[in-house]
Design a protein around this motif. Structure first.
Motif, mmCIF file in Angstrom:
data_model
loop_
_atom_site.group_PDB
_atom_site.id
_atom_site.type_symbol
_atom_site.label_atom_id
_atom_site.label_comp_id
_atom_site.label_asym_id
_atom_site.label_seq_id
_atom_site.Cartn_x
_atom_site.Cartn_y
_atom_site.Cartn_z
ATOM 1 N N ARG A 115 -56.630 -97.687 26.187
ATOM 2 C CA ARG A 115 -56.564 -97.664 24.722
ATOM 3 C C ARG A 115 -56.596 -96.243 24.175
ATOM 4 N N HIS A 116 -57.161 -95.321 24.941
ATOM 5 C CA HIS A 116 -57.302 -93.941 24.455
ATOM 6 C C HIS A 116 -56.815 -92.930 25.483
ATOM 7 N N ASP A 117 -55.717 -93.240 26.164
ATOM 8 C CA ASP A 117 -55.193 -92.313 27.166
ATOM 9 C C ASP A 117 -54.582 -91.096 26.479
ATOM 10 N N ASP A 118 -54.723 -89.936 27.131
ATOM 11 C CA ASP A 118 -54.315 -88.670 26.511
ATOM 12 C C ASP A 118 -52.991 -88.170 27.072
ATOM 13 N N LEU A 119 -52.079 -87.783 26.177
ATOM 14 C CA LEU A 119 -50.813 -87.183 26.594
ATOM 15 C C LEU A 119 -51.074 -85.818 27.229
ATOM 16 N N ILE A 120 -50.510 -85.611 28.407
ATOM 17 C CA ILE A 120 -50.543 -84.284 29.026
ATOM 18 C C ILE A 120 -49.204 -83.598 28.756
ATOM 19 N N CYS A 121 -48.134 -84.279 29.135
ATOM 20 C CA CYS A 121 -46.818 -83.771 28.768
ATOM 21 C C CYS A 121 -45.782 -84.849 29.022
ATOM 22 N N ALA A 122 -44.605 -84.684 28.442
ATOM 23 C CA ALA A 122 -43.498 -85.608 28.652
ATOM 24 C C ALA A 122 -42.222 -84.797 28.759
ATOM 25 N N ALA A 123 -41.345 -85.238 29.645
ATOM 26 C CA ALA A 123 -40.065 -84.548 29.824
ATOM 27 C C ALA A 123 -38.933 -85.486 29.435
ATOM 28 N N PHE A 124 -37.934 -84.932 28.777
ATOM 29 C CA PHE A 124 -36.762 -85.687 28.337
ATOM 30 C C PHE A 124 -35.526 -84.937 28.797
ATOM 31 N N LYS A 125 -34.569 -85.661 29.351
ATOM 32 C CA LYS A 125 -33.352 -85.031 29.835
ATOM 33 C C LYS A 125 -32.141 -85.701 29.201
ATOM 34 N N VAL A 126 -31.275 -84.895 28.645
ATOM 35 C CA VAL A 126 -30.004 -85.352 28.091
ATOM 36 C C VAL A 126 -28.930 -84.422 28.625
ATOM 37 N N LYS A 127 -27.962 -84.994 29.333
ATOM 38 C CA LYS A 127 -26.953 -84.155 30.000
ATOM 39 C C LYS A 127 -27.671 -83.120 30.866
ATOM 40 N N ASP A 128 -27.420 -81.848 30.633
ATOM 41 C CA ASP A 128 -28.042 -80.800 31.441
ATOM 42 C C ASP A 128 -29.126 -80.062 30.681
ATOM 43 N N GLN A 129 -29.687 -80.710 29.683
ATOM 44 C CA GLN A 129 -30.717 -80.077 28.870
ATOM 45 C C GLN A 129 -32.012 -80.868 28.984
ATOM 46 N N ILE A 130 -33.103 -80.131 29.080
ATOM 47 C CA ILE A 130 -34.413 -80.753 29.257
ATOM 48 C C ILE A 130 -35.371 -80.228 28.201
ATOM 49 N N CYS A 131 -36.145 -81.140 27.640
ATOM 50 C CA CYS A 131 -37.187 -80.768 26.689
ATOM 51 C C CYS A 131 -38.521 -81.236 27.247
ATOM 52 N N ILE A 132 -39.519 -80.373 27.245
ATOM 53 C CA ILE A 132 -40.863 -80.731 27.684
ATOM 54 C C ILE A 132 -41.818 -80.616 26.499
ATOM 55 N N ILE A 133 -42.512 -81.705 26.233
ATOM 56 C CA ILE A 133 -43.410 -81.786 25.072
ATOM 57 C C ILE A 133 -44.826 -81.986 25.570
ATOM 58 N N ASP A 134 -45.783 -81.237 25.031
ATOM 59 C CA ASP A 134 -47.171 -81.373 25.470
ATOM 60 C C ASP A 134 -48.136 -81.592 24.308
#
Length: 875
Positions: A327-346
């Motif tokens: 219920r209260h898990d914490d985001l560390i980071c997430a990665a998203f890939k579209v074509k050859d581009q990657i976004c990392i969100i923390d």
């Protein structure tokens, strides 16, 4: 100094085989020898870091030694078939790894080893010979090192000249003389009769060589030895010749022939996957240079990501979070890939900008083990839609018997791209880190590799799913089911703690009473949970016959106790004691520990990728294996209750596996029974026992029920006899009468076996496949077990597919009709829902319609429903 490692292939594969003789693939191919030898070769590369390498093998057919002495190796048994089938496998592996191998008709591997070792030693290149045969000790000299395997193939001992002297009493130069005198029983080299190793060493210490001993035989002081040497001089010379390893085999050698080069990765991966050598696949990864991403990637910010996703309408993603309490898990980071581009969100601020994209069905998403993502997004109130690909589920469909579905392994196998595994990044065991303990760039590289791996699998698996005709099953059943299982886990099942306490008190009281009875029967107190102490009581004090001995003493396992139950009253008490103590530890203490501290509920995990039949499995805790046949076991279901203002609604398919059998076999009598709504067990009893349906007794119906389900599970006369407590002959008559009554069932079962032998697998109604090992095995027991599995899988697997479809239909209708009722558990053929009282009648209709229309069989699918204030009452 440069070095070559020369491996005695036959010697080591023999040792590896006998260390792992039972190891085989899911398709029944023995692999222990090939796996052991290849594993050792990787280890030798690590240990010696050689510039050159060679594996030498014997060839079939006589050698010059056989022509010299026709009894040479005459006492040896032939190579076991289980090992012989591995020789082409291991040679194919060596070729794929580009490891040079040599063999030559008329010569033994030893002769090639000796010749190659001397060739390299003469060029001032260290030669390291690896073998299990001490004949090779004669090769020891400057620049030639001989290592003998110990403890199977796991350890090596290098024999220097002083070691040989200590062990044999002669130095390396005189090993062949030693063999000439003492002989070698392993190779059937005769030597001189009655001259053992110690005598041989004494004679050689005085005379040096066999030739010198024969020439100076009159100087032998011991009369008996003298006469033996005179009588068997020719045999001693022959034996020395047979024991001598050739160092000048007529073969052209060049140093570069043995140079190590890069392996053929595609061929090696294919072979390791084909023979299920997953450990070697991991090893291959370690030996491979880290492959930088095959396409250059650019890291972009969240705003650029959103624009790109809106344009492309698709993205791959992976979320890393610390798991706290669901219920209260914490985001560390997430990665998203579209074509050859990657976004990392923390951070959650940027993450929440993506909510509209997560909830947009038109934005196609790809992931791996997406239950992980669903559970996190549900906590944040985000409804993930538009999932098109889950690499974890795709891998399971393609290889349901695979032991592990690790992302890094799959990516490496499919594309020879190495990405970091969870274990490599976080470690394992007590020292395992949590993601938030990683340095930022290490974390970013890890999650970036994961989304790149997801894209690779999406590309590779799409064609494979299509080629195997799994696309429909994948897209319409397995992928949608991930969300539903996540929702079930997230919702959880309400628990009545006071009822747990009540049953705990009752159970503890019963256990105490049983303990007293056991101590009274034994005449003393002891630790009932100690197999060693229990064995002393049963087999020494009470004199019961010990049926099986293990390394630690006499066995007191459950099957042993059952066989002893009629011998003494204490045995039944011990069985009952074990049953109740297991109930307490698993379902009282275990359930208490599994209650979520925040929700007060139990959140079992339903897993898609465990059972090869397609059935779901329940873990942490396992709610599918509650022992409901026991009265106290059934009471455990009282712990599970609805939410306030709700009621539990249970629905299960009536005899679904028998209905599937009717559909698959198209047996007229079975079809008639189900379409006319005739009680199938009564009908079977009537036909098996030759009585009118009106005259069938409850015992006959019970026996017929066992026969019906025994046929479904491929049970033979022995198994049925054991189950019903009747003779094997009676059981055989029951089965024969069954097949006379339902002749198409026998035809269907036979056709399944024939098809399986031809294809190597069986299929469910939806095309799910299961490879069947041993279907053509010459071993009767193994083949019979395989045939039982082949007969049962299409039935059990199809039933599992149908209930999955039912779950999807029920879940979708609950959502579409905006009801608060929730699907909270599936147990084989049963669904459990938590239903607000004011929705009960509507949900009953919805549930029955959804389940009975899940799949169109030739007979109707019937659903029984019950309600209650606990799971116990709703059954």
């Amino acid at each position: 100094m440069n070095r070559i490692v020369i491996v005695d292939g036959n010697s080591l594969i023999n040792r590896a085989f006998f260390a792992m003789s039972e190891l085989k693939t899911s398709k029944g191919v023995y692999t222990g020898g090939a796996l052991g030898l290849t594993t050792m070769i990787f280890g030798l590369m690590d240990e010696f870091e050689p510039d050159y390498f060679c594996v030498a093998f014997d060839m079939k057919g006589p050698t010059f030694r056989h022509k010299t002495y026709d009894q040479y190796k005459g006492t040896r048994k032939g190579m076991p078939n289980e090992l012989a089938m591995q020789m082409p496998i291991v040679k194919a592996i060596l070729d794929a790894l580009k490891i040079p191998r040599v063999e030559l008709q008329g010569y033994e591997a030893d002769d090639l080893i000796g010749t190659i070792a001397h060739y390299f030693a003469d060029q001032n290149i260290e030669a390291h010979v690896i073998t299990g045969d001490k004949d090779a000790l004669q090769l020891v000299r400057e620049n030639i090192h001989v290592h003998i395997t110990k403890k199977g193939i796991t350890q090596l001992k290098e024999y220097k000249n002083e070691d040989i002297i200590e062990e044999l009493g002669v130095d390396a130069d005189h090993v062949i003389d030693y063999k000439g005198l003492s002989g070698d029983s392993a190779d059937n080299i005769p030597g001189i009769p009655s001259v053992g190793p110690k005598t041989a060493a004494k004679l050689l210490a005085e005379f040096g060589t066999v030739e010198n001993l024969i020439q100076n035989v009159e100087q032998v002081s011991n009369k008996r030895w003298k006469n033996l040497v005179i009588d068997f001089a020719d045999q001693a010379m022959l034996s020395k010749k047979l024991a001598t390893i050739m160092i000048n085999v007529p073969v052209e050698l060049e140093t570069d022939m043995f140079k190590l080069t890069d392996p053929d990765m595609e061929a090696a991966i294919h072979l390791f996957r084909q023979y299920e050598m997953n450990g070697l696949l991991n090893r291959l990864k370690v030996k491979t240079e880290v492959v930088e991403q095959k396409t250059e990637v650019e890291r972009i910010d969240v705003d650029a990501l959103i624009k790109l996703i809106e344009f492309e309408k698709a993205f791959s993603f992976k979320i890393i979070y610390n798991k706290v309490d669901l219920r209260h898990d914490d985001l560390i980071c997430a990665a998203f890939k579209v074509k050859d581009q990657i976004c990392i969100i923390d951070n959650m601020v940027d993450f929440e900008k993506l909510v509209p994209l997560f909830e947009d069905e038109k934005m196609h998403k790809s992931g791996f083990d997406l239950k992980n993502e669903y559970l996190f997004l549900m906590q944040k109130g985000i409804d993930l839609k538009g999932v098109k690909f889950d690499g974890y589920i795709a891998a399971y469909l393609l290889e349901p018997s695979r032991r592990s579905y690790d992302l890094s392994e799959l990516v490496f196998e499919q594309a020879t791209v190495k990405i970091a595994s969870e274990e490599e990044v976080l470690g394992k065991g007590a020292k395992k880190k949590t993601p938030d303990q990683l340095e930022q760039e290490v974390l970013y590289q890890y999650v970036q590799g994961m989304v790149m791996g997801i894209d690779i699998l999406a590309d590779k698996f799409d064609d494979k799913l299509e080629a195997n005709q799994f696309k429909k099953l994948f897209e319409t059943v397995e992928v949608p089911l991930v969300k539903i299982l996540s929702d079930i886990e997230f919702t959880g099942f309400n628990i009545d703690v006071s009822e747990i306490d009540h049953i705990d008190e009752l159970l503890t009281g019963q256990i105490t009473e049983i303990e007293k009875e056991i101590y009274e029967q034994a005449g003393e107190t002891f630790n009932i949970n100690s197999p060693k102490q229990l064995a002393v009581i049963l087999f020494e004090k009470l004199g019961l016959p010990p049926l099986k001995k293990t390394k630690t003493g006499y066995s007191t396992s459950h099957d042993i106790l059952e066989k002893l139950a009629s011998k003494h009253a204490i045995v039944a008490e011990i069985i009952e004691y074990r049953t109740y103590t297991k109930l307490k530890s698993t379902y009282i203490d275990g359930l208490r520990a599994a209650i979520n501290p925040v929700t007060g509920r139990v959140h079992t995990s339903l897993n898609q990728t465990i059972a090869v039949t397609g059935r779901l499995s329940s873990t942490e805790p396992n709610l599918q294996n509650i022992p409901i046949r026991l009265p106290m076991g059934r009471k455990i279901r009282k712990f599970f209750i609805p939410d306030e203002g709700c009621i539990l609604l249970g629905a299960d398919y009536s005899q679904i596996e028998l209905r599937v059998l009717a559909h698959l076999s198209k047996d007229p009598a079975l079809l008639e029974a189900f379409t006319q709504n005739i009680d199938i067990h009564t009908k079977t009893a009537s036909q098996v026992f030759g009585v009118e349906t009106s005259e069938v007794t409850s015992l006959q119906r019970s026996h017929a029920k066992e026969v019906n389900f025994g046929i479904v599970y491929g049970m033979g006369d022995f198994g049925l006899g054991e189950s019903l407590g009747i003779t094997r002959k009676e059981a055989k008559t029951y089965i024969e009468n069954y097949f006379k009554s339902y002749p198409n069932v026998q035809g269907f079962m036979d056709s399944v076996i024939e098809s399986c032998k031809e294809k190597g697998y069986v299929e469910t109604l939806l095309g799910r496949r299961r490879d069947i090992a041993d279907i053509s095995n010459s071993n009767f027991m193994l083949r019979s077990a395989a045939e039982r599995t082949a007969r049962n899988t299409p039935i059990q697997g199809s039933a599992a597919d149908i209930i999955k479809i039912a779950m999807i239909k029920v879940f979708n209708r609950l959502e579409a009709e905006q009801l608060k009722s929730k699907l909270i558990l599936q147990v084989h053929d049963e669904l459990i829902l938590n239903v607000p009282l004011d929705e009960l009648e509507q949900v009953k209709v919805l549930l029955k319609e959804s389940m009975e229309s899940a799949y169109e069989l030739l007979v109707p699918l019937n659903v029984d429903m019950n309600t209650g204030a606990s799971w116990y009452d709703a059954k």
